[in-house]
Design an enzyme around this catalytic site. Structure first.
Site, PDB file in Angstrom:
ATOM      1  N   LYS A   1      96.534  56.899  64.304  1.00 30.49           N
ATOM      2  CA  LYS A   1      97.594  56.307  63.474  1.00 30.49           C
ATOM      3  C   LYS A   1      98.833  56.111  64.339  1.00 30.49           C
ATOM      4  O   LYS A   1      99.013  56.760  65.388  1.00 30.49           O
ATOM      5  CB  LYS A   1      97.910  57.169  62.257  1.00 30.49           C
ATOM      6  CG  LYS A   1      98.411  58.586  62.554  1.00 30.49           C
ATOM      7  CD  LYS A   1      99.903  58.667  62.823  1.00 30.49           C
ATOM      8  CE  LYS A   1     100.344  60.083  63.182  1.00 30.49           C
ATOM      9  NZ  LYS A   1     101.588  60.106  63.987  1.00 30.49           N
TER      10      LYS A   1
ATOM     11  N   GLY B   1      97.638  64.964  72.193  1.00 28.38           N
ATOM     12  CA  GLY B   1      99.072  65.194  72.321  1.00 28.38           C
ATOM     13  C   GLY B   1      99.838  63.926  72.609  1.00 28.38           C
ATOM     14  O   GLY B   1     100.803  63.928  73.364  1.00 28.38           O
ATOM     15  N   ALA B   2      99.406  62.838  71.957  1.00 33.98           N
ATOM     16  CA  ALA B   2      99.950  61.523  72.280  1.00 33.98           C
ATOM     17  C   ALA B   2     100.718  60.885  71.128  1.00 33.98           C
ATOM     18  O   ALA B   2     101.113  59.727  71.201  1.00 33.98           O
ATOM     19  CB  ALA B   2      98.808  60.593  72.687  1.00 33.98           C
ATOM     20  N   GLY B   3     100.917  61.634  70.040  1.00 39.09           N
ATOM     21  CA  GLY B   3     101.615  61.077  68.886  1.00 39.09           C
ATOM     22  C   GLY B   3     100.762  60.157  68.041  1.00 39.09           C
ATOM     23  O   GLY B   3     101.283  59.372  67.251  1.00 39.09           O
TER      24      GLY B   3
ATOM     25  N   GLY C   1      97.821  61.376  66.263  1.00 37.47           N
ATOM     26  CA  GLY C   1      97.126  62.099  65.214  1.00 37.47           C
ATOM     27  C   GLY C   1      95.630  62.208  65.381  1.00 37.47           C
ATOM     28  O   GLY C   1      94.906  62.420  64.402  1.00 37.47           O
ATOM     29  N   GLY C   2      95.129  62.100  66.607  1.00 39.68           N
ATOM     30  CA  GLY C   2      93.691  62.093  66.823  1.00 39.68           C
ATOM     31  C   GLY C   2      92.996  63.357  66.351  1.00 39.68           C
ATOM     32  O   GLY C   2      91.960  63.299  65.684  1.00 39.68           O
TER      33      GLY C   2
ATOM     34  N   SER D   1      94.036  65.497  64.116  1.00 34.57           N
ATOM     35  CA  SER D   1      94.128  65.546  62.658  1.00 34.57           C
ATOM     36  C   SER D   1      93.081  64.639  62.021  1.00 34.57           C
ATOM     37  O   SER D   1      92.469  64.983  61.003  1.00 34.57           O
ATOM     38  CB  SER D   1      95.527  65.123  62.204  1.00 34.57           C
ATOM     39  OG  SER D   1      96.503  66.021  62.675  1.00 34.57           O
ATOM     40  N   ALA D   2      92.878  63.471  62.617  1.00 34.41           N
ATOM     41  CA  ALA D   2      91.860  62.547  62.111  1.00 34.41           C
ATOM     42  C   ALA D   2      90.473  63.161  62.229  1.00 34.41           C
ATOM     43  O   ALA D   2      89.654  63.057  61.305  1.00 34.41           O
ATOM     44  CB  ALA D   2      91.926  61.229  62.869  1.00 34.41           C
TER      45      ALA D   2
ATOM     46  N   ASP E   1      99.734  66.318  59.274  1.00 30.48           N
ATOM     47  CA  ASP E   1      99.373  64.926  59.018  1.00 30.48           C
ATOM     48  C   ASP E   1      97.877  64.721  58.748  1.00 30.48           C
ATOM     49  O   ASP E   1      97.414  63.601  58.614  1.00 30.48           O
ATOM     50  CB  ASP E   1      99.838  64.014  60.158  1.00 30.48           C
ATOM     51  CG  ASP E   1      99.297  64.429  61.517  1.00 30.48           C
ATOM     52  OD1 ASP E   1      98.592  65.452  61.589  1.00 30.48           O
ATOM     53  OD2 ASP E   1      99.593  63.742  62.506  1.00 30.48           O
TER      54      ASP E   1
END
Length: 271
Positions: free
Chosen positions: A8, A92-94, A96-97, A99-100, A132
């Protein structure tokens, strides 16, 4: 069974206040993009987790996918499974991987074992695992608030635009991102900004983390400017970084624009 957990982006991000529990309240719009991991779950003699692709730091036994399985296991007589995650979305790239991945584990288990959980029930199971995570259950554009774990529908669409996401192999910790942040309400409410055309977002749709993170990592500011130089209607950092993305009216070639060590994904937005 296979699924494809997607990344996202954040369309705007405001840190609005410090909470009594030490966390921060924020507001943002989460928007799904087509950069995906690959998740497979099959029945097994015992519960196991493996991964391939990008190396995942930490103990595999504490992976978010296993936490999602165990959240359901408390209430359902789930059989043991083997979970394999092929990691493509940078960590850690902003984006949301992780979390997905957790949310799609819940959805895949719900489907595979016919648990008959509603979307809101699945959100309740996954919400404690990460702020998230719940977004990825329904996985369509949402206005988020509180810790980023409460959602409202929002009428915004950039479907059909071309997007380029660039991860420059820089990890920005949460502590770094919040250093120097002074929570405050935005001058123009985020929802009002998102009602305006994409072409007007450049000066009004803001990520509060950018100033502090760009000061520490000037290359990110350079990336943002590069995207504008290549014709982006809007460019910004996603979440707390370090991925920077640009939205374009038409497809452009990304070859030879960015260094080879950067991870780049591009494509047309589908929703």
């Amino acid at each position: 069974m296979l699924s494809f957990p997607n990344a996202k982006i954040n369309l705007g991000l405001h840190i609005t206040e410090k909470r009594p529990d030490g966390y921060h309240n924020l507001e943002s719009c989460f928007y799904s993009v087509g950069w995906t991991d690959v998740l497979e779950i099959i029945e097994s003699d015992k519960l196991t987790f493996t991964s391939s692709g990008i190396s995942i730091p930490g103990n595999p036994d504490s992976n978010l996918c296993l936490k999602a399985y165990n959240a359901l296991k408390k209430d359902f007589d789930l059989p043991s499974v083997h979970i394999h995650l092929h990691k493509v979305i940078p960590i850690g790239a902003g984006l949301g991987g992780g979390s997905a991945d957790a949310a799609f584990t819940i959805k895949l288990l719900n489907e595979k074992f016919n648990l008959k959980l509603s979307p809101s029930q699945m959100e309740d199971y996954i919400r404690p695992i990460g702020s998230d995570c719940a977004f990825f259950i329904q996985n369509y554009p949402r206005y988020c608030y509180n810790k980023g774990d409460q959602f409202e529908d929002i009428s915004v669409s950039i479907k059909g635009y071309y997007i380029i996401l660039v991860y420059p192999a820089i990890h920005v910790s949460t502590g770094e991102a919040y250093a120097g942040i002074k929570p405050q309400k935005p001058v123009i409410p985020l929802k009002e900004v998102l009602e305006q055309p994409v072409s007007s977002w450049k000066d009004t749709l803001v990520n509060d983390f950018e100033d502090g993170v760009f000061a520490r990592y000037p290359v990110l500011a350079t990336l943002k400017q590069t995207l504008y130089d290549k014709g982006a209607l809007y460019a910004t950092m996603s979440g707390s970084g370090s991925t920077v993305f640009g939205i374009f009216e038409k497809e452009i070639s990304v070859e030879e624009i960015f260094p080879s060590e950067y991870l780049v994904w591009s494509g047309f937005l589908q929703q």
